[in-house]
Design a protein around this motif. Structure first.
Motif, PDB file in Angstrom:
ATOM      1  N   PHE A  70       0.848  -1.201   0.000  1.00 11.74           N
ATOM      2  CA  PHE A  70       0.000   0.000   0.000  1.00 11.74           C
ATOM      3  C   PHE A  70       0.883   1.250   0.000  1.00 11.74           C
ATOM      4  CE2 PHE A  70      -4.295   1.678   1.102  1.00 11.74           C
ATOM      5  CZ  PHE A  70      -3.954   3.000   1.338  1.00 11.74           C
ATOM      6  N   LEU A  71       1.869   1.269   0.896  1.00 13.80           N
ATOM      7  CA  LEU A  71       2.756   2.427   0.999  1.00 13.80           C
ATOM      8  C   LEU A  71       3.561   2.624  -0.279  1.00 13.80           C
ATOM      9  CD1 LEU A  71       3.970   1.911   4.661  1.00 13.80           C
ATOM     10  CD2 LEU A  71       2.695   3.882   3.822  1.00 13.80           C
ATOM     11  N   LEU A  72       3.969   1.535  -0.900  1.00  7.03           N
ATOM     12  CA  LEU A  72       4.724   1.637  -2.148  1.00  7.03           C
ATOM     13  C   LEU A  72       3.885   2.282  -3.243  1.00  7.03           C
ATOM     14  CD1 LEU A  72       7.367   0.991  -3.599  1.00  7.03           C
ATOM     15  CD2 LEU A  72       6.409  -1.250  -4.196  1.00  7.03           C
ATOM     16  N   LEU A  73       2.604   1.916  -3.320  1.00  6.05           N
ATOM     17  CA  LEU A  73       1.713   2.548  -4.298  1.00  6.05           C
ATOM     18  C   LEU A  73       1.600   4.042  -4.052  1.00  6.05           C
ATOM     19  CD1 LEU A  73      -1.237  -0.026  -4.573  1.00  6.05           C
ATOM     20  CD2 LEU A  73       0.332   0.640  -6.392  1.00  6.05           C
ATOM     21  N   VAL A  74       1.469   4.426  -2.775  1.00  8.21           N
ATOM     22  CA  VAL A  74       1.360   5.849  -2.431  1.00  8.21           C
ATOM     23  C   VAL A  74       2.657   6.576  -2.767  1.00  8.21           C
ATOM     24  CG1 VAL A  74       1.039   7.489  -0.548  1.00  8.21           C
ATOM     25  CG2 VAL A  74      -0.355   5.414  -0.643  1.00  8.21           C
ATOM     26  N   GLU A  75       3.783   5.943  -2.476  1.00 10.32           N
ATOM     27  CA  GLU A  75       5.084   6.565  -2.763  1.00 10.32           C
ATOM     28  C   GLU A  75       5.274   6.782  -4.258  1.00 10.32           C
ATOM     29  OE1 GLU A  75       7.082   4.286   1.054  1.00 10.32           O
ATOM     30  OE2 GLU A  75       7.679   3.744  -0.983  1.00 10.32           O
ATOM     31  N   LYS A  76       4.754   5.866  -5.065  1.00  6.94           N
ATOM     32  CA  LYS A  76       4.889   5.987  -6.516  1.00  6.94           C
ATOM     33  C   LYS A  76       3.891   6.980  -7.112  1.00  6.94           C
ATOM     34  CE  LYS A  76       6.770   1.377  -7.507  1.00  6.94           C
ATOM     35  NZ  LYS A  76       6.514   0.081  -8.197  1.00  6.94           N
TER      36      LYS A  76
END
Length: 601
Positions: free
Chosen positions: A278-284
């Motif tokens: 989830f955090l990786l999607l937000v970071e991208k």
């Protein structure tokens, strides 16, 4: 077919075609793997018979091919599962647009009959607004979305910023779909949240022990040295064996602490992995709206490592803990290296280093998760508009206002305008004419407007204000409260807030409905006279036509509106359109005769 439905259908077709494509690729892989395996065996046996290295190379090549085909099979399987999940999510969205919210969480746990407006407006529970909007995948997002609806006035200072964030997310269906795909079939729950918070808050004494930190490094070194020395015959083999046993005993001594941490966190390994995704999607995500940019800026740790990478570290540590499930592997690792103690120490180090950041990251996850739900609702209802907030003077002006949960084909919209404080609209009408539904329509859209969400109207100008309602009041046997007393308590709560200077928008349906008609009329008139003394506004739905006479004494504060019915040739017609004036036709007697309850005299 509405455009949004067509888009979902097209996406389903495209995903289905992709699934079929990957399935065709995978169809022959089992046979090819079997061929590769047989070739490997044949080559190996030929080498044993003729002792030719060519067959060794052939066997190795067949083994590499078998491994490649196995990896390819797993990859294609994941792609097929991805398509299946995506198709199911899209089908659920179509069901939601068509009024079937059963695939989604209704938020039953948030139903609160004592809340100032959520119970009256049906904001939680089956077929509620929350049920229609909720696409959250984390417990943090679910709780945050509930907070939005329960405390809408708290977001009054960020309406425009939130609108821009919701608009941006509503135009990014891929991001919203990816969020749902991350947690598909494995949503986090309240137990996970509580246990994680408890672990983060727990005191850590393990790393403060000098003895613990010394022997977890020293003993494995001694054991390894003794093993090497025994191989060269320098020491007897009993010495390294004794050290292995000693280390197993040490690990056993710390077993209770290890098991406690492992039992708390090991069941959450999958969920923690999902948080990292989830955090990786937000970071991208390359967000442009200031509200989303500020949220993503909260996802940092000294500006060095991204949160997704940090969470993945915990995931790996917890995965290593699962080696204890294999007794043989656990015995070897712990007997030689005190493996459990090292993992336990690393987990505690992780907690100490990031314990201050994790709650902030989870709060950010919840905020983005909840905003994505509001954005999804906006995308599914493209005809809805974003309201215009004003702050100085009270103004509420809505044109073609409808209830967001009523089908567009069936919903009758109305116009409403209230300009200035101390204004009350008395809405009269017969039974089933639409009074209560209109109050809920106003209240529900008002809540959505204060959240920065889109509303069902063609024009919506409003002043953010505290909302209070008394539409559905219940008695309580547990608290020994009558229906009438429960209503009085609600009205008392409203008056107390007004006396503190709180500006309030009040929605009342059939004031004092728990008492006799004469007492009800006298009390209703007195209440309205009291309300006009404060800076408040309101809509009062009633059957008591006498309340319409208040306009004579309070022409600057009272305005009469009504839902009229028509009875023509023994048939009742209701158009659910709001009109000026006081209702002229009532229908209780007509309906009782129609149903055979009473007879014509």
């Amino acid at each position: 077919m509405p455009q949004i439905l067509q888009e979902y259908e097209d996406h389903i077709v495209a995903s289905g075609m992709e699934r079929d494509k990957q399935a065709k690729k995978r169809y022959y892989l089992p046979a090819l793997r079997l061929v590769a395996f047989l070739l490997m065996l044949i080559s190996f046996f030929n080498f044993l018979i003729v002792n030719d290295l060519v067959f060794v190379y052939g066997s190795i090549a067949a083994l590499i091919l078998f491994a490649f085909l196995s990896v390819l099979d797993h990859y294609l399987k994941l792609k097929i599962e991805y398509c299946d999940r995506l198709i199911q999510i899209l089908r659920n969205e179509i069901r939601g647009i068509n009024g079937d919210f059963s695939p989604f969480d209704p938020g039953d746990e948030y139903v609160d009959p004592d809340h100032s407006y959520t119970y009256d407006l049906d904001l939680f529970g089956k077929k509620s607004l929350f049920h229609a909007i909720n696409r959250t995948v984390t417990i943090f997002g679910k709780n945050r979305l509930a907070e939005y609806l329960k405390d809408a006035f708290n977001f009054k200072d960020y309406i425009i910023e939130r609108q821009k964030a919701i608009v941006e997310l509503s135009k990014d269906p891929d991001f919203r779909l990816q969020l749902q795909l991350v947690f598909y079939g494995q949503k986090s729950n309240e137990v996970d949240r509580i246990e994680l918070s408890k672990w983060l808050d727990s005191e850590n004494k393990l790393l403060q022990s000098q003895i613990f930190n010394s022997f977890r490094y020293l003993f494995p070194m001694i054991t390894s040295l003794l093993i090497v020395m025994s191989l060269f015959g320098i020491v007897v083999v009993q010495l390294p064996i004794m050290m292995v046993v000693l280390q197993l005993l040490i690990v056993s001594a710390y077993a209770r602490k290890t098991i406690r941490v492992q039992s708390l966190l090991s069941s959450k390994v999958g969920t923690i992995s999902k948080y990292a995704q989830f955090l990786l999607l937000v970071e991208k995500g390359r967000f442009k709206s200031s509200y989303l940019v500020e949220l993503t800026q909260q996802l940092s740790h000294d500006g060095i490592e991204p949160p997704s990478k940090i969470i993945r570290k915990l995931f790996r540590l917890l995965s290593w803990m699962d080696t204890n499930l294999n007794i043989l592997v656990s015995t070897i690792l712990n007997g030689l290296f005190l493996f459990n103690l090292h993992v336990l120490a690393e987990v505690e180090k992780w907690k100490e280093k990031y314990r201050e950041d994790i709650p902030r990251w989870f709060a950010t996850i919840g905020e983005i998760d909840a905003l994505a739900s509001l954005a999804n609702f906006a995308a599914n209802n493209p005809e809805f508009i974003y309201p215009v907030p004003i702050k100085d003077q009270f103004l509420f002006e809505a044109i073609n206002l409808g209830h967001p949960l009523i089908s567009k084909d069936e919903c009758v919209t109305n116009d409403i305008s209230i300009n200035g404080w101390n204004q009350y609209c008395i809405i009269t009408g017969a039974n089933m004419s639409g009074k209560s539904t209109f109050l809920r329509t106003v209240g529900t859209n008002y809540v959505m407007a204060m959240l920065g969400a889109s509303v069902y109207a063609t024009k919506f100008i409003f002043c953010p204000v505290v909302l209070h309602s008394s539409i559905r009041t219940n008695d309580s046997l547990a608290r020994k409260e009558s229906f009438f007393y429960a209503e009085l308590k609600r009205l008392k709560q409203i008056i107390l807030e007004l006396e503190t200077g709180q500006r309030t928008f009040i929605l009342l349906d059939e004031i004092l409905k728990g008492t006799n008609s004469k007492d009800k009329q006298v009390g209703s008139v007195a209440l309205l006279e009291q309300l006009t003394k404060y800076q408040s506004v309101g809509l009062i739905a009633t059957h008591d036509l006498i309340l319409g006479d208040l306009v004579k004494d309070y022409p600057d504060n009272i305005h009469n509106l009504c839902f009229e019915i028509q009875i023509i040739e023994d048939n009742m017609n209701i158009d659910y359109k709001l009109q000026e004036g006081v209702c002229k036709n009532l229908n209780a007697t007509f309906l009782m005769k129609k149903m055979g309850i009473i007879m014509d005299s």
